[in-house]
Design a protein around this motif. Structure first.
Motif, PDB file in Angstrom:
ATOM      1  N   GLN A 680       0.850  -1.176   0.000  1.00 23.82           N
ATOM      2  CA  GLN A 680       0.000   0.000   0.000  1.00 23.82           C
ATOM      3  C   GLN A 680       0.891   1.233   0.000  1.00 23.82           C
ATOM      4  OE1 GLN A 680      -3.400   0.159  -0.138  1.00 23.82           O
ATOM      5  NE2 GLN A 680      -3.386  -2.085  -0.382  1.00 23.82           N
ATOM      6  N   PRO A 681       0.720   2.123  -0.990  1.00 28.24           N
ATOM      7  CA  PRO A 681       1.569   3.324  -1.011  1.00 28.24           C
ATOM      8  C   PRO A 681       1.297   4.211   0.198  1.00 28.24           C
ATOM      9  CG  PRO A 681      -0.206   3.491  -2.617  1.00 28.24           C
ATOM     10  CD  PRO A 681      -0.253   2.104  -2.085  1.00 28.24           C
ATOM     11  N   PRO A 682       2.260   5.035   0.571  1.00 26.50           N
ATOM     12  CA  PRO A 682       2.056   5.917   1.736  1.00 26.50           C
ATOM     13  C   PRO A 682       0.996   6.975   1.436  1.00 26.50           C
ATOM     14  CG  PRO A 682       4.060   6.519   0.592  1.00 26.50           C
ATOM     15  CD  PRO A 682       3.574   5.257  -0.057  1.00 26.50           C
ATOM     16  N   LYS A 683       0.366   7.477   2.478  1.00 26.70           N
ATOM     17  CA  LYS A 683      -0.593   8.559   2.332  1.00 26.70           C
ATOM     18  C   LYS A 683       0.144   9.891   2.506  1.00 26.70           C
ATOM     19  CE  LYS A 683      -4.845   6.252   3.805  1.00 26.70           C
ATOM     20  NZ  LYS A 683      -4.400   4.963   3.321  1.00 26.70           N
ATOM     21  N   PRO A 684      -0.218  10.915   1.715  1.00 28.05           N
ATOM     22  CA  PRO A 684       0.443  12.215   1.878  1.00 28.05           C
ATOM     23  C   PRO A 684       0.262  12.746   3.290  1.00 28.05           C
ATOM     24  CG  PRO A 684      -0.885  12.156  -0.134  1.00 28.05           C
ATOM     25  CD  PRO A 684      -1.219  10.918   0.643  1.00 28.05           C
ATOM     26  N   ALA A 685       1.307  13.366   3.784  1.00 29.04           N
ATOM     27  CA  ALA A 685       1.229  13.975   5.120  1.00 29.04           C
ATOM     28  C   ALA A 685       0.316  15.190   5.045  1.00 29.04           C
ATOM     29  CB  ALA A 685       2.609  14.369   5.598  1.00 29.04           C
ATOM     30  N   VAL A 686      -0.731  15.199   5.827  1.00 31.37           N
ATOM     31  CA  VAL A 686      -1.695  16.305   5.766  1.00 31.37           C
ATOM     32  C   VAL A 686      -1.510  17.295   6.913  1.00 31.37           C
ATOM     33  CG1 VAL A 686      -3.430  15.017   4.493  1.00 31.37           C
ATOM     34  CG2 VAL A 686      -3.389  14.869   6.977  1.00 31.37           C
ATOM     35  N   GLU A 687      -0.684  16.937   7.886  1.00 29.88           N
ATOM     36  CA  GLU A 687      -0.460  17.837   9.018  1.00 29.88           C
ATOM     37  C   GLU A 687       1.018  17.981   9.295  1.00 29.88           C
ATOM     38  OE1 GLU A 687      -2.322  17.490  12.736  1.00 29.88           O
ATOM     39  OE2 GLU A 687      -4.359  17.715  11.986  1.00 29.88           O
ATOM     40  N   ILE A 688       1.627  18.977   8.695  1.00 27.89           N
ATOM     41  CA  ILE A 688       3.016  19.318   8.995  1.00 27.89           C
ATOM     42  C   ILE A 688       2.981  20.638   9.740  1.00 27.89           C
ATOM     43  CG2 ILE A 688       5.310  19.803   8.046  1.00 27.89           C
ATOM     44  CD1 ILE A 688       4.475  18.251   5.533  1.00 27.89           C
ATOM     45  N   ARG A 689       3.436  20.612  10.970  1.00 28.43           N
ATOM     46  CA  ARG A 689       3.426  21.832  11.790  1.00 28.43           C
ATOM     47  C   ARG A 689       4.860  22.346  11.945  1.00 28.43           C
ATOM     48  NH1 ARG A 689      -1.409  22.728  14.448  1.00 28.43           N
ATOM     49  NH2 ARG A 689      -2.906  20.984  14.313  1.00 28.43           N
ATOM     50  N   LEU A 690       5.059  23.609  11.548  1.00 30.34           N
ATOM     51  CA  LEU A 690       6.394  24.215  11.590  1.00 30.34           C
ATOM     52  C   LEU A 690       6.321  25.567  12.290  1.00 30.34           C
ATOM     53  CD1 LEU A 690       7.475  23.259   7.972  1.00 30.34           C
ATOM     54  CD2 LEU A 690       8.278  22.217  10.092  1.00 30.34           C
ATOM     55  N   GLY A 729       8.810  26.656   7.531  1.00 30.01           N
ATOM     56  CA  GLY A 729       7.432  26.690   7.045  1.00 30.01           C
ATOM     57  C   GLY A 729       7.011  28.010   6.463  1.00 30.01           C
ATOM     58  N   GLY A 730       7.972  28.909   6.230  1.00 25.69           N
ATOM     59  CA  GLY A 730       7.619  30.209   5.654  1.00 25.69           C
ATOM     60  C   GLY A 730       6.921  31.080   6.662  1.00 25.69           C
ATOM     61  N   ASP A 731       5.904  31.823   6.212  1.00 29.82           N
ATOM     62  CA  ASP A 731       5.175  32.741   7.089  1.00 29.82           C
ATOM     63  C   ASP A 731       4.003  32.012   7.738  1.00 29.82           C
ATOM     64  OD1 ASP A 731       6.844  34.919   6.464  1.00 29.82           O
ATOM     65  OD2 ASP A 731       5.764  35.205   4.582  1.00 29.82           O
ATOM     66  N   THR A 732       4.352  31.055   8.586  1.00 26.22           N
ATOM     67  CA  THR A 732       3.344  30.264   9.294  1.00 26.22           C
ATOM     68  C   THR A 732       3.709  30.243  10.768  1.00 26.22           C
ATOM     69  OG1 THR A 732       2.218  28.113   9.331  1.00 26.22           O
ATOM     70  CG2 THR A 732       4.588  28.076   8.991  1.00 26.22           C
ATOM     71  N   ASP A 733       2.969  29.490  11.559  1.00 25.19           N
ATOM     72  CA  ASP A 733       3.366  29.249  12.943  1.00 25.19           C
ATOM     73  C   ASP A 733       2.895  27.869  13.356  1.00 25.19           C
ATOM     74  OD1 ASP A 733       0.718  29.328  14.234  1.00 25.19           O
ATOM     75  OD2 ASP A 733       0.764  31.463  13.754  1.00 25.19           O
ATOM     76  N   ILE A 734       3.248  27.473  14.559  1.00 22.70           N
ATOM     77  CA  ILE A 734       3.060  26.094  15.001  1.00 22.70           C
ATOM     78  C   ILE A 734       1.583  25.716  15.103  1.00 22.70           C
ATOM     79  CG2 ILE A 734       2.974  26.496  17.492  1.00 22.70           C
ATOM     80  CD1 ILE A 734       5.084  23.835  15.658  1.00 22.70           C
ATOM     81  N   THR A 735       0.696  26.708  15.127  1.00 18.06           N
ATOM     82  CA  THR A 735      -0.740  26.393  15.241  1.00 18.06           C
ATOM     83  C   THR A 735      -1.363  26.058  13.893  1.00 18.06           C
ATOM     84  OG1 THR A 735      -1.427  28.711  14.950  1.00 18.06           O
ATOM     85  CG2 THR A 735      -0.916  27.961  17.208  1.00 18.06           C
ATOM     86  N   GLU A 736      -0.655  26.363  12.800  1.00 13.36           N
ATOM     87  CA  GLU A 736      -1.181  26.094  11.465  1.00 13.36           C
ATOM     88  C   GLU A 736      -0.610  24.787  10.938  1.00 13.36           C
ATOM     89  OE1 GLU A 736      -0.686  29.430   8.853  1.00 13.36           O
ATOM     90  OE2 GLU A 736      -0.870  30.861  10.494  1.00 13.36           O
ATOM     91  N   LEU A 738       0.551  22.526   7.423  1.00  6.14           N
ATOM     92  CA  LEU A 738       0.966  22.571   6.020  1.00  6.14           C
ATOM     93  C   LEU A 738       0.868  21.174   5.434  1.00  6.14           C
ATOM     94  CD1 LEU A 738       4.237  24.703   6.379  1.00  6.14           C
ATOM     95  CD2 LEU A 738       1.962  25.540   5.753  1.00  6.14           C
ATOM     96  N   THR A 739       0.747  21.110   4.119  1.00  9.13           N
ATOM     97  CA  THR A 739       0.778  19.838   3.408  1.00  9.13           C
ATOM     98  C   THR A 739       2.156  19.652   2.773  1.00  9.13           C
ATOM     99  OG1 THR A 739       0.061  20.786   1.304  1.00  9.13           O
ATOM    100  CG2 THR A 739      -1.670  20.086   2.859  1.00  9.13           C
ATOM    101  N   GLU A 740       2.395  18.475   2.246  1.00 10.43           N
ATOM    102  CA  GLU A 740       3.651  18.237   1.528  1.00 10.43           C
ATOM    103  C   GLU A 740       3.777  19.202   0.354  1.00 10.43           C
ATOM    104  OE1 GLU A 740       4.888  14.255   0.667  1.00 10.43           O
ATOM    105  OE2 GLU A 740       3.730  13.407   2.327  1.00 10.43           O
ATOM    106  N   ASP A 741       2.675  19.448  -0.352  1.00 14.41           N
ATOM    107  CA  ASP A 741       2.724  20.362  -1.493  1.00 14.41           C
ATOM    108  C   ASP A 741       3.070  21.780  -1.062  1.00 14.41           C
ATOM    109  OD1 ASP A 741       2.189  18.404  -3.331  1.00 14.41           O
ATOM    110  OD2 ASP A 741       0.041  18.795  -3.458  1.00 14.41           O
ATOM    111  N   ASP A 742       2.631  22.172   0.132  1.00 16.73           N
ATOM    112  CA  ASP A 742       2.986  23.505   0.632  1.00 16.73           C
ATOM    113  C   ASP A 742       4.498  23.627   0.803  1.00 16.73           C
ATOM    114  OD1 ASP A 742       0.328  24.343   0.780  1.00 16.73           O
ATOM    115  OD2 ASP A 742       0.090  23.607   2.836  1.00 16.73           O
ATOM    116  N   VAL A 743       5.124  22.605   1.364  1.00 15.96           N
ATOM    117  CA  VAL A 743       6.579  22.650   1.561  1.00 15.96           C
ATOM    118  C   VAL A 743       7.294  22.611   0.211  1.00 15.96           C
ATOM    119  CG1 VAL A 743       8.555  21.579   2.694  1.00 15.96           C
ATOM    120  CG2 VAL A 743       6.330  21.537   3.808  1.00 15.96           C
TER     121      VAL A 743
END
Length: 776
Positions: A680-690, A729-736, A738-743
């Motif tokens: 089974q292929p991996p699922k994209p990471a939907v919660e990356i907190r930076l 994570g760019g202009d983000t914070d730990i409460t937001e 990001l997806t793999e595509d965002d990175v």
């Protein structure tokens, strides 16, 4: 046989190196040496050797964990511990009496079914076992490692008439699989195979260079890469081994060689070499040899070489030789046929060396295959002597010998009008001493892509990559560009390979048999685009690589990357996106883009972030794993082994390591098939907190401290700032989240900014021109 504990007696350069390599294989080792007179520390020699190896470069150990497997002792207090050892390797002074006295003591404690072997390179086995009991002779053999034992793949195996076949088979298999050695069976003759031919080759080359008036640079330029020999050539090799060692090797060979051996005819003592040794020029380990480094009046270091006639020193210059240029176009046959001093040098050296090798079979080995493998693995020749004969032609060599009035060996005569190797019905065959052809057999568990290519055509191919069917429903994606660099054609075929494999196959392996897995993106192509402002094409290359690697990661089948040698930049990123890795132990991988003023742009930052965040949680919130990734990428850390790659997160704990490179493809294929069951292929990471700007502030402070102390250059600060933007994570914070595509979008943005800056362009140009990073 099961090798659980090894002892090495003799803690010199060879003995300690052998001990280190057993430890690399995960085997506990006892390293013993004598007790020096009046020594307060009775283990001082073995302990000193272990301490030196910790500082040696290139490192004898593949990891710090391996170093902890070596225990030290001495031959007076600790010989009784040999009773618990399965294999005892003797690597003491090359003196039969010293060795025999030691064997008499070992025999008293040797346990049944244990093996005792000597690392001798000059003393026949028959002499070593004189006076020993039948059980000792049954357990005894010669296992000749080459220096340095970690890196040189050859192990020459010599057995006696009483050696137990089961013990021999067990040692052969352990050396092959666990130690990663190419085990070559040798006859019990002086110098065995590699040193017998290698010593003759060196003497022939030194003689010819002096007689024909070549400089050391000219001789090394001819007897190096044009002949498939490492760029050290001959005189550079002598400097590496040690000038002072050469007379000892010659003396030991002359003491045991047959009276009619051709080496006796060409051996001579050269005054220039004697004078160099007398003046302390013993090679790289001393103040120099045929080459040395000296200081100019402005303090700069200048490379100099010695005049082979007068012994005077002069600045070393790269020679320009028409014959070498001709060899680049027409191959080795063109080189030996070129009528200048370099062409005559090549003809003389090859004529003498290749005919010498032909005259030694079957005296030193049963087959030409064994001789060729010994020279490839022991001297790093690209081709063995009989492969070289096929390049120049057996008929040419016979003709050269006849013009020199020299005898033609019987084996060479049998090759007249044909070759030593041929491909018949897709099978590689070699000429036997009986005059017919036999198939080259591979050991069980060895699968070579070169063999597959003889019987098949690629499923798909372009100028940079190819896709092969390697059987059992597995494909192999191969890089084929210069130095296996990556470009838009690589990415295009990777996408096609994923589609083909998904439709018809179970799994895919990414593998090639080049010196290096991949040196990363094609910088020359990138610089061309930069210089004419082809920004849309460069943007497309970044996006194309990201898309191809993303498709690889989420492919509906398992992908197993099988690297060996360097896997840098984009070559490392393809490892990070594979479902699994089966790496050769000597894999040197790293994200090195900062060295050319860039950051990883094909998903390397993203994947390293995911791996760091998957590590066990530590105190300190998100910054410790993030800081590890920033340091690894920001300092362009390259793992110096596959084991070290696990520490740097380039490999995962479950990724496999293969010690013998010849077994790498088979191991990777087996891993791919094992993963294919219910994959089974991996699922994209939907919660990356930076952490965003908070982390960037911390990174900026750390880099600023390095800049103030001179450990980071002004442009390092610029590149680090862009890298920090992506990893935080760019202009983000730990409460937001990001997806793999965002990175990936952040990678793309920062890479695109850097590639336009003059500082980056200067770094890329400097790397392409000099092969070294620019510290601007």
């Amino acid at each position: 046989m099961d090798i659980k504990q090894v002892a090495v007696i003799g803690a010199g350069v060879m003995g300690s190196g052998i001990a280190a390599h057993f430890a690399n294989a995960g085997v506990p080792v006892l390293l013993l040496d004598i007790v020096p007179r009046d020594a307060q520390n009775r283990n001082v020699i073995a302990e000193g050797a272990l301490a030196r190896m910790a500082k040696t470069d290139p490192a004898p150990f593949m990891s710090t964990a391996a170093a902890r497997l070596v225990a030290t002792g001495n031959t007076e207090d600790d010989l009784g511990k040999l009773a618990g050892c399965d294999w005892i390797v003797e690597a003491v002074l090359e003196d039969p009496k010293v060795k025999q006295d030691l064997y008499a003591r070992i025999e008293q404690v040797l346990k049944p079914e244990a093996v005792i072997s000597s690392n001798t390179s000059t003393i026949p086995l028959a002499i070593l076992t004189e006076g020993r009991s039948e059980p000792f002779r049954r357990a005894f053999m010669v296992t000749h490692f080459f220096n340095p034992p970690r890196y040189m793949r050859l192990l020459e195996l010599v057995v006696g008439p009483d050696s137990d076949p089961a013990l021999v088979a067990g040692i052969r298999r352990f050396a092959d699989i666990a130690l990663g050695k190419g085990v070559v069976d040798c006859k019990d003759t002086p110098g065995f195979i590699a040193n017998r031919i290698g010593t003759y080759w060196i003497q022939a080359a030194v003689n010819a260079a002096i007689d024909l008036g070549l400089t050391v640079e000219e001789a090394d330029a001819v007897a190096g890469r044009p002949m498939g020999v490492p760029k050290t050539g001959v005189f550079g090799l002598i400097d590496l081994v040690g000038l002072d060692l050469m007379p000892h090797i010659a003396k030991s060979l002359l003491a045991t060689l047959p009276k009619d051996d051709p080496y006796r005819d060409i051996y001579r003592v050269e005054p220039v070499i004697e004078n160099l040794i007398a003046d302390g020029y013993t090679g790289r380990k001393g103040k120099g040899g045929f080459y040395r480094l000296s200081k100019a009046t402005d303090g700069a270091r200048v490379k100099e070489s010695v005049d082979l006639k007068t012994g005077a020193w002069a600045k070393s210059d790269k020679p320009k030789l028409d014959s070498v240029e001709e060899a680049r176009r027409g191959g080795l046959k063109a080189l030996v046929g070129f009528d200048d001093k370099a062409g005559r040098f090549a003809a003389t050296v090859l004529g003498q060396t290749l005919s010498y090798a032909a005259g030694l079979v079957p005296q030193i080995a049963d087959t030409v295959v064994a001789v060729d493998e010994a020279m490839r693995l022991g001297y790093n020749w690209g081709f063995g002597p009989f492969e070289l004969i096929d390049q120049v032609g057996a008929d040419w060599l016979i003709g050269w010998l006849e013009t020199q009035g020299k005898p033609v060996p019987a084996l060479l005569k049998s090759a007249q009008g044909r070759s030593f190797y041929r491909v018949q019905d897709g099978r590689l065959q070699y000429l036997t001493t009986g005059g017919d052809y036999a198939e080259v057999k591979r050991p069980d568990g060895v699968l070579l892509l070169a063999d597959i290519k003889r019987t098949a055509k690629p499923i798909a191919k372009n100028g940079s990559a190819a896709l092969w069917d390697i059987g059992d429903g597995v494909t192999c994606f191969e890089f084929i560009s210069k130095m296996n660099s990556l470009d838009d054609q690589t990415m295009a075929l990777l996408g096609e390979a994923i589609r083909i494999t998904a439709s018809k196959y179970k799994a895919m392996v990414i593998y090639n048999e080049g010196t290096n897995f991949s040196v990363g993106a094609n910088l020359g192509l990138a610089l061309f685009g930069i210089n004419i402002a082809l920004w849309p094409q460069i943007e497309a290359l970044i996006k194309g690589g990201q898309d191809a690697y993303k498709a690889l990661k989420f492919a509906p089948f398992p992908t197993v990357a099988a690297p060996a040698g360097m896997a840098l930049g984009g070559g490392c990123e393809i490892l990070l996106h594979s479902a699994a890795i089966q790496a050769h132990a000597e894999t040197y991988c790293g994200l090195v883009e900062v060295g050319v003023g860039l950051i990883p742009g094909w998903g390397g930052c993203k994947e390293m972030l995911l791996r760091a965040n998957a590590q066990p949680k530590r105190p300190g919130g998100p910054m410790p794993p993030l800081g590890q990734v920033f340091q690894t990428i920001g300092t362009a850390q390259v793992a110096k082994s596959a084991f070290e790659a696990k520490d740097l997160l380039y490999l995962r704990p479950a990724d496999g390591i293969t010690m013998n490179r010849d077994r790498l493809l088979a191991d990777a294929k087996a891993k791919a098939l094992a993963l294919a069951e219910g994959y089974q292929p991996p699922k994209p990471a939907v919660e990356i907190r930076l952490p965003g700007p908070t982390a960037r502030t911390g990174f900026a402070l750390a880099v600023g401290d390095l800049a103030r102390t001179g450990k980071a250059t002004p442009y390092d600060v610029v590149v680090s700032d862009k890298l920090a933007y992506v990893l935080s994570g760019g202009d983000t914070d730990i409460t937001e989240t990001l997806t793999e595509d965002d990175v990936l979008a952040l990678e793309h943005e920062m890479f695109s900014q850097l590639v336009r800056l003059p500082g980056t362009i200067a770094r890329v140009e400097h790397m392409l021109t000099t092969g070294k990073p620019l510290r601007n």
